[in-house]
Scaffold this motif. Structure first.
Motif, PDB file in Angstrom:
ATOM      1  N   ARG A 115       0.864  -1.184   0.000  1.00 14.79           N
ATOM      2  CA  ARG A 115       0.000   0.000   0.000  1.00 14.79           C
ATOM      3  C   ARG A 115       0.900   1.234   0.000  1.00 14.79           C
ATOM      4  O   ARG A 115       1.596   1.487   0.992  1.00 14.79           O
ATOM      5  CB  ARG A 115      -0.918   0.013   1.220  1.00 14.79           C
ATOM      6  CG  ARG A 115      -2.027  -1.038   1.203  1.00 14.79           C
ATOM      7  CD  ARG A 115      -3.120  -0.662   0.208  1.00 14.79           C
ATOM      8  NE  ARG A 115      -4.143  -1.679   0.102  1.00 14.79           N
ATOM      9  CZ  ARG A 115      -5.224  -1.758   0.884  1.00 14.79           C
ATOM     10  NH1 ARG A 115      -5.384  -0.887   1.867  1.00 14.79           N
ATOM     11  NH2 ARG A 115      -6.121  -2.697   0.703  1.00 14.79           N
ATOM     12  N   VAL A 116       0.890   1.981  -1.085  1.00 11.83           N
ATOM     13  CA  VAL A 116       1.765   3.155  -1.204  1.00 11.83           C
ATOM     14  C   VAL A 116       1.473   4.151  -0.095  1.00 11.83           C
ATOM     15  O   VAL A 116       2.396   4.741   0.480  1.00 11.83           O
ATOM     16  CB  VAL A 116       1.594   3.812  -2.587  1.00 11.83           C
ATOM     17  CG1 VAL A 116       2.423   5.090  -2.665  1.00 11.83           C
ATOM     18  CG2 VAL A 116       2.003   2.842  -3.696  1.00 11.83           C
ATOM     19  N   ALA A 156       8.440  -2.642   7.675  1.00  7.45           N
ATOM     20  CA  ALA A 156       7.257  -2.518   8.535  1.00  7.45           C
ATOM     21  C   ALA A 156       6.037  -2.073   7.734  1.00  7.45           C
ATOM     22  O   ALA A 156       4.919  -2.574   7.940  1.00  7.45           O
ATOM     23  CB  ALA A 156       7.546  -1.523   9.662  1.00  7.45           C
ATOM     24  N   ALA A 157       6.240  -1.138   6.804  1.00  6.86           N
ATOM     25  CA  ALA A 157       5.124  -0.665   5.977  1.00  6.86           C
ATOM     26  C   ALA A 157       4.606  -1.782   5.076  1.00  6.86           C
ATOM     27  O   ALA A 157       3.390  -1.915   4.865  1.00  6.86           O
ATOM     28  CB  ALA A 157       5.576   0.527   5.142  1.00  6.86           C
ATOM     29  N   GLN A 158       5.528  -2.596   4.541  1.00  7.10           N
ATOM     30  CA  GLN A 158       5.112  -3.708   3.687  1.00  7.10           C
ATOM     31  C   GLN A 158       4.275  -4.710   4.469  1.00  7.10           C
ATOM     32  O   GLN A 158       3.260  -5.212   3.968  1.00  7.10           O
ATOM     33  CB  GLN A 158       6.333  -4.404   3.082  1.00  7.10           C
ATOM     34  CG  GLN A 158       6.025  -5.618   2.221  1.00  7.10           C
ATOM     35  CD  GLN A 158       5.305  -5.267   0.931  1.00  7.10           C
ATOM     36  OE1 GLN A 158       5.152  -4.095   0.595  1.00  7.10           O
ATOM     37  NE2 GLN A 158       4.872  -6.269   0.193  1.00  7.10           N
ATOM     38  N   LEU A 164      -3.403  -5.482   5.419  1.00  9.60           N
ATOM     39  CA  LEU A 164      -4.610  -4.819   4.926  1.00  9.60           C
ATOM     40  C   LEU A 164      -5.158  -5.505   3.679  1.00  9.60           C
ATOM     41  O   LEU A 164      -6.362  -5.464   3.417  1.00  9.60           O
ATOM     42  CB  LEU A 164      -4.320  -3.347   4.634  1.00  9.60           C
ATOM     43  CG  LEU A 164      -3.969  -2.483   5.861  1.00  9.60           C
ATOM     44  CD1 LEU A 164      -3.585  -1.071   5.426  1.00  9.60           C
ATOM     45  CD2 LEU A 164      -5.133  -2.444   6.849  1.00  9.60           C
ATOM     46  N   ILE A 165      -4.284  -6.146   2.907  1.00 18.33           N
ATOM     47  CA  ILE A 165      -4.710  -6.843   1.695  1.00 18.33           C
ATOM     48  C   ILE A 165      -5.166  -8.273   2.002  1.00 18.33           C
ATOM     49  O   ILE A 165      -6.245  -8.698   1.581  1.00 18.33           O
ATOM     50  CB  ILE A 165      -3.565  -6.859   0.661  1.00 18.33           C
ATOM     51  CG1 ILE A 165      -3.310  -5.445   0.136  1.00 18.33           C
ATOM     52  CG2 ILE A 165      -3.895  -7.808  -0.501  1.00 18.33           C
ATOM     53  CD1 ILE A 165      -2.081  -5.330  -0.743  1.00 18.33           C
ATOM     54  N   LEU A 166      -4.345  -9.017   2.755  1.00 17.37           N
ATOM     55  CA  LEU A 166      -4.662 -10.429   3.017  1.00 17.37           C
ATOM     56  C   LEU A 166      -5.728 -10.594   4.098  1.00 17.37           C
ATOM     57  O   LEU A 166      -6.524 -11.532   4.059  1.00 17.37           O
ATOM     58  CB  LEU A 166      -3.399 -11.178   3.431  1.00 17.37           C
ATOM     59  CG  LEU A 166      -2.274 -11.233   2.397  1.00 17.37           C
ATOM     60  CD1 LEU A 166      -1.097 -12.049   2.930  1.00 17.37           C
ATOM     61  CD2 LEU A 166      -2.775 -11.824   1.083  1.00 17.37           C
TER      62      LEU A 166
END
Length: 231
Positions: A115-116, A156-158, A164-166
């Motif tokens: 998520r950018v 950490a952001a990844q 949030l996606i899975l």
């Protein structure tokens, strides 16, 4: 319904043993006996590493492999940072490689950046903290620390974007663990470069081992929308 990809007894027993090792390490802090740290610090990390290694053997998943590599590099970093002598830069390098391993693992099933918006938010917050510390960081360490901050922020952001996606419990463990890792590193950096924090070692170690444990548990299930039963 929970999906268990690792024998529950192994996870429970190994987690309890790691908790005992961490508790003995924390209990040894007021005694100022370095040999206790030399024993219990690597033992605690090695036990957490055993969880992800067992998951990798059971699943043969790329995620578990990269997390196991990251935990092994963390074990090396633990040893380097606790040994006498100025080995901070070498320990920092070991943890830098560990975070790169985590980042690769979290990018196996979700592209980077997941998520950018999350990545930019993390960069803004953690980058601001680095700028706050930078004047008190020794000049020779500013570039290595900046590189480390960029990598740990991206990792950490990844993991948060991936969650949030899975939207599964395993990804949540990873996201929570990496946030605790950022907290641990932030406390360590503030205490080392800015000002002494009361009970710094206690808070740093608690957040650090909780982070590593959660990251190891995140390898217990890798399928999207799959729940992982941990204890």
């Amino acid at each position: 319904m929970g999906v268990q990809l690792l024998p529950l007894n192994f996870t429970r027993i190994t987690s309890i043993l790691a908790l005992v090792a961490v508790s003995l390490l924390l209990g040894a802090l007021p005694l100022y006996e370095p040999w206790l740290t030399y024993i219990f610090k690597p033992v605690a990390t090695a036990l957490i590493l055993a969880i992800s290694l067992r998951n990798w053997r059971q699943q043969a998943s790329p995620l578990a492999l990269w997390i196991s590599l990251g935990l092994f590099l963390s074990l090396i970093g633990d040893i380097l940072l606790m040994l006498p002598g100025y080995l901070f830069l070498y320990g920092l390098t070991a943890f830098l490689l560990a975070h790169i391993s985590y980042l690769v693992g979290f990018s196996r099933d979700v592209k980077f950046p997941a998520r950018v918006s999350v990545w930019i938010l993390y960069l803004a917050i953690i980058g601001s903290f680095y700028e706050f510390l930078r004047p008190t960081i020794p000049p020779g360490l500013r570039l290595p620390v900046a590189i480390y901050v960029l990598v740990v922020t991206s990792m950490a952001a990844q993991s948060m974007g991936r969650f949030l996606i899975l939207n599964n419990n395993a990804a949540f463990c990873a996201a929570a663990g990496t946030l605790l890792f950022v907290l641990s590193d932030s406390l360590l950096s503030f205490d080392r470069f800015r000002a002494s924090i009361p009970w710094a070692s206690f808070f740093i170690l608690v957040s650090y081992y909780a982070a590593q444990w959660l990251i190891a548990l995140s390898t217990s299930a890798v399928a999207s929308h799959t729940e992982v039963e941990v204890l």
